[in-house]
Enzyme design. Structure first.
Site, PDB file in Angstrom:
ATOM      1  N   HIS A  23      39.142  43.176  32.990  1.00  0.00           N
ATOM      2  CA  HIS A  23      38.882  43.008  31.562  1.00  0.00           C
ATOM      3  C   HIS A  23      37.699  42.114  31.258  1.00  0.00           C
ATOM      4  O   HIS A  23      37.332  41.246  32.044  1.00  0.00           O
ATOM      5  CB  HIS A  23      40.128  42.433  30.900  1.00  0.00           C
ATOM      6  N   ASP A 293      43.468  43.079  37.731  1.00  0.00           N
ATOM      7  CA  ASP A 293      43.779  42.529  36.402  1.00  0.00           C
ATOM      8  C   ASP A 293      42.995  41.229  36.187  1.00  0.00           C
ATOM      9  O   ASP A 293      43.509  40.241  35.663  1.00  0.00           O
ATOM     10  CB  ASP A 293      45.276  42.277  36.189  1.00  0.00           C
TER      11      ASP A 293
HETATM   12 ZN    ZN Z   1      45.401  43.809  32.182  1.00  0.00          ZN
END
Ligand code: ZN
Length: 334
Positions: A23, A293
């Site tokens: 992200h 992540d």
């Molecule tokens: Zn995530």
């Protein structure tokens, strides 16, 4: 043991790594502070560090990728983004600006980044148009959707124009967690279970199962990507089939069959051999992909784990890069 995995060997660290749930926070969206609820619960120093790291798409991110051994990050706007914006026109404008911003940053680092479109699905047709622009003009490889859009789920009829476009463009949709629209009563007075501890997993697995049981994939044969080792779905296929025979008599085929054909998962946020093996055995080796992540998980932890996981070399290569190259059509970056 059903399988007899080979021991990890030296050299796996050189195997190409593509990570899909990584992200960033575009400045025009960061200013809106949509993610304030989760960050309100972070310790102050952790919050400012996470925000700074999420904002960077240049030197510190590339350095973190190099240190961990990640070749390519597929970048996505951090949750929840514009999907909780009540003003649909503003959401669409911000999403377009964020996608243009990401496209420009991807170009600065050829071969290291790819992009998932950030979409305002308050108007599904406008969201579909933006997806098409992102794929055909900006070179993005799919979309990442942060859960429901102001309480609406992707199996609902209003999203048919979105799914039609997804299938026409032949790109995958990453279904990423977000807070439930209304927190289930069972979570009351247990804030420890909020967010990524447990609540997001319940919300996201249920959202995915709405698509399976709602017949979405029969109408729109798309590929859905779930993070966090499939949000626990791989552990539950037998029961979904068993109870589906009773409670979903109109389903044309067993839920497990639909899931194996249309859902692939990533290892984001779960670095453990046992659920990895379960996922491979239940979904198939072509349905499991490596991810981190970032920046909410540590890239090096994820890479060190997958390189030492009890996998055959063939399984390791598929999970680390081959499946992603096939599903995202990333060969051109290789
Ligand atoms: Zn995530």
């Amino acid at each position: 043991m059903k399988s007899s995995p080979m021991k990890a060997r030296n050299g796996r660290s050189t195997v190409r790594k593509i990570a899909l749930e990584e992200h960033f926070d575009a400045p025009m969206i960061a200013r809106e502070d949509y993610d304030a609820p989760v960050f309100a619960r972070f310790p102050a120093e952790m919050k400012s560090r996470a925000r700074a790291v999420a904002a960077d798409l240049d030197s510190s991110r590339i350095a973190a990728m190099d240190a961990a051994g990640i070749d390519v990050m597929v970048l996505s706007q951090t949750a929840p983004g514009v999907q909780i914006e009540p003003d649909a026109a503003k959401a669409l404008r911000l999403a377009r600006e964020a996608n243009d911003y990401l496209a420009e940053r991807i170009q600065r680092h050829p071969g290291r980044f790819a992009g998932f479109a950030h979409l305002a699905l308050q108007d599904a047709t406008a969201g579909a148009d933006e997806l098409e622009r992102c794929v055909t003009e900006l070179g993005f490889v799919g979309a990442l959707i942060n859960g429901h859009t102001n309480g609406a789920y992707l199996d609902e009829e209003q999203f048919a124009p979105f799914w039609e476009r997804v299938v026409a463009l032949d790109v995958p949709v990453y279904l990423h967690p977000a807070d439930p629209y209304v927190a289930p009563h069972v979570f009351r007075n247990r804030p420890e279970l909020d967010f990524a501890t447990w609540m997001w997993n319940c919300e996201t697995s249920t959202h995915a199962l709405r698509l399976v049981f709602g017949g979405t994939f029969d109408r729109f044969p798309a590929t859905l990507i779930l993070g966090h080792m499939g949000e626990t779905i791989p552990f539950y296929l037998w029961r979904l089939d068993s109870r589906g025979r009773i409670f979903a008599p109109n389903l044309k085929r067993p839920p497990s069959e639909i899931i194996r054909e249309h859902i692939v998962i990533t290892t984001s946020g779960v670095c453990a051999d046992a659920p990895l093996r379960c996922s491979i055995d239940d979904l198939g080796i072509d349905n499991v992909l490596f991810s981190v992540d970032y920046p909410y998980e540590v890239a090096k932890t994820a890479v060190d784990w997958i390189d030492q996981a009890q996998l055959t070399d063939e399984e390791h290569a598929k999970i680390c890069h081959e499946n992603a190259e096939r599903i995202l059509k990333l060969g051109i970056l290789a």
